[in-house]
Design an enzyme around this catalytic site. Structure first.
Site, short mmCIF file in Angstrom:
data_model
loop_
_atom_site.label_atom_id
_atom_site.label_comp_id
_atom_site.label_asym_id
_atom_site.label_seq_id
_atom_site.Cartn_x
_atom_site.Cartn_y
_atom_site.Cartn_z
N HIS A 256 0.81 -1.22 0.00
CA HIS A 256 0.00 0.00 0.00
C HIS A 256 0.85 1.27 0.00
O HIS A 256 0.29 2.37 -0.08
CB HIS A 256 -0.94 0.00 1.21
CG HIS A 256 -2.03 -1.02 1.11
ND1 HIS A 256 -3.27 -0.74 0.58
CD2 HIS A 256 -2.06 -2.34 1.45
CE1 HIS A 256 -4.04 -1.82 0.62
NE2 HIS A 256 -3.31 -2.81 1.14
N ASP B 239 3.35 9.31 -1.81
CA ASP B 239 2.23 8.56 -1.27
C ASP B 239 1.90 7.39 -2.20
O ASP B 239 1.94 7.55 -3.42
CB ASP B 239 1.00 9.46 -1.14
CG ASP B 239 0.18 9.16 0.11
OD1 ASP B 239 0.28 8.02 0.61
OD2 ASP B 239 -0.55 10.05 0.57
#
Length: 474
Positions: free
Chosen positions: A157, A367
């Site tokens: 992730h 991110d």
């Protein structure tokens, strides 16, 4: 149909599926586990004086969860140490904040082996196993050592770091080699996958091969890789936005704005989110546009996270000081340029907040994806949508090109983007929003979930029973 076993550091299966604070990922995985009669395995969040290799089984609204307690040393070395002081900053290109302590690595290996010891007896022959995130990279290897031959997939992730940074990690080769015990490895974006493939092909200690269809070969094994961009639970989020509480939050925010335009940022407290750079960019906007002072304000919602880690305590102090300085310099008797909040809000509250904001600032320095960007778009009024300002270094930027993409390290770019967003004509706002909303719907979290599980089930296990299920014909 065989069961799906989901494994993550913390089990997020909701005790109450109607709870407004439950995230879309937890809801999607919970729904998959009900569909496949599955099991969610992970750390309970509790500590015990002596580790007991047994799982506590319980039912959470139709989802079976298996929870394991850890020793305080495990939590300190595995979770606070290697996961959050070593891998997290390294994977976000913050080598300057990365702690390379031998005890952390030892605790990481020990705790993953403990997870495998408890999980292995729970696995049935036809189960498909889906392991999540950087906390548990070696878990498939440890399960294979205990005789597990099932299909095992892994999803990261976070971003994957550039090879030149990853090699600063002691035993980086061992960490990557453990990933070749998986059958499928998934990433959010093509960029993160390409960085992983670059390490495999270019690192002298590996000298792997890139095969067709994104398969890779190294360490005598082949593994399938792929891009699976995660999204939000669109229907669930729209339901939260349109709920009585969501509408009431919107009305409260609209009233509290007092005819001013609201800009919003929602990020947990983390140095990867670019919060200091965002506030400095907003300060630059106030300096560049004195005529707009008093007409806008920034609502920055920043829940505290990992406050036991010194780095996070430091950034909290710096942000509080920076927000205070900007307010002290620019505020008037009836206007404060920044509202800075350290608290968590429910999903329906956030939906109302997003809808009331004419500009959404999503400006991380790096991110994996960033679902706030997609939530902000989904929350907008189709007849009068706000504008998304998005960091080009967020994984979401690969899909959401109609946002105003910015370099978050540049105060001037942030300032210019805020002004452009505030002054954008309605027709352009609507056009951009329609394109972005199409992306949000096309990457719904249920699509992400089903695509990954289907791809994992489609991998081919070799005749030797090793569990390495990549398509060898590639």
């Amino acid at each position: 149909m065989s069961r799906l076993i989901v494994v993550s550091n913390r089990v997020s299966a909701p005790k109450d599926p109607a709870a407004g604070s439950v995230g879309g990922l937890a809801m999607a995985l919970s729904s998959a586990l009900r569909k496949y009669d599955g099991l969610w395995f992970g750390w309970s969040g509790e500590t015990v004086e002596k580790f007991v290799p047994e799982a506590k089984i319980e039912d959470r609204s139709g989802v079976t969860v298996a929870l394991v307690d850890l020793e305080p040393q495990d939590v300190d070395e595995y979770y606070n140490g290697y996961a959050n002081k070593t891998l997290w900053p390294l994977f976000h290109h913050r080598v300057d904040l990365t702690a390379y302590e031998r005890s952390y690595g030892e605790g990481y290996e020990r705790t993953n082996a403990r997870f495998a010891e408890v999980l292995a007896p729970l696995i049935q022959p036809d189960d498909v196993i889906w392991i999540h995130d950087y906390h548990m990279i070696p878990l498939a290897r440890d399960l294979r050592r205990r005789g597990v031959t099932n299909r095992i997939g892994f999803f990261l992730h976070t971003p994957w770091p550039a090879r030149q940074l990853l090699v600063t990690l002691p035993h980086h080769r061992r960490l990557v080699e453990s990933m070749f015990s998986y059958d499928l490895i998934g990433f959010h974006t093509r960029e993160w996958l390409d960085l992983f493939r670059d390490y495999i092909a270019s690192e002298p200690e590996v000298r792997g091969r890139l095969l067709p269809n994104d398969a890779v070969e190294a360490f005598g094994r082949v593994v399938q890789t792929g891009v699976f961009p995660i999204g939000i639970d669109v229907d669930g989020f729209l339901k939260a936005r349109n709920s009585a509480f969501g509408r009431r939050t919107y009305d409260r925010m609209a009233a509290s704005a007092a005819f001013r335009t609201m800009i919003v940022g929602v990020d947990r407290l983390d140095y990867s989110k670019g919060l200091e750079q965002r506030l400095l960019g907003y300060e630059q906007f106030l300096n560049d546009n004195p005529d707009m002072r008093g007409d806008v304000f920034l609502l920055q919602v920043t829940p505290i996270s990992r406050d036991e880690v010194n780095t996070y305590q430091d950034i909290r102090s710096r942000l509080e000081g920076l927000a205070g300085r900007i307010n002290g310099e620019f505020a008037d008797m009836d206007w404060q340029p920044i509202r800075y909040l350290n608290r968590t809000y429910r999903r329906d509250q956030l939906a109302g907040i997003y809808r009331a904001a004419k500009v959404g600032l999503v400006t991380p320095l790096r991110d994996g994806m960033n679902l706030v960007a997609k939530e902000y778009v989904a929350a907008q009024d189709a007849e009068d949508p706000g504008v998304l300002v998005l960091s080009r270094f967020a994984g979401a930027a690969e899909q959401m090109g109609e946002a105003l993409l910015v370099n978050p390290f540049s105060r001037e770019e942030l300032s210019d983007a805020i002004k452009r967003a505030l002054t954008m004509p309605l027709a352009e706002r609507k056009r951009k929003w329609e394109c972005l909303m199409e992306v949000v719907r096309d990457t719904d979290v249920s699509i992400w979930r089903d695509d990954f599980v289907a791809s994992l089930r489609a991998t081919n296990r070799p005749a030797d029973g090793s569990g390495n299920a990549a398509a060898r014909a590639a």
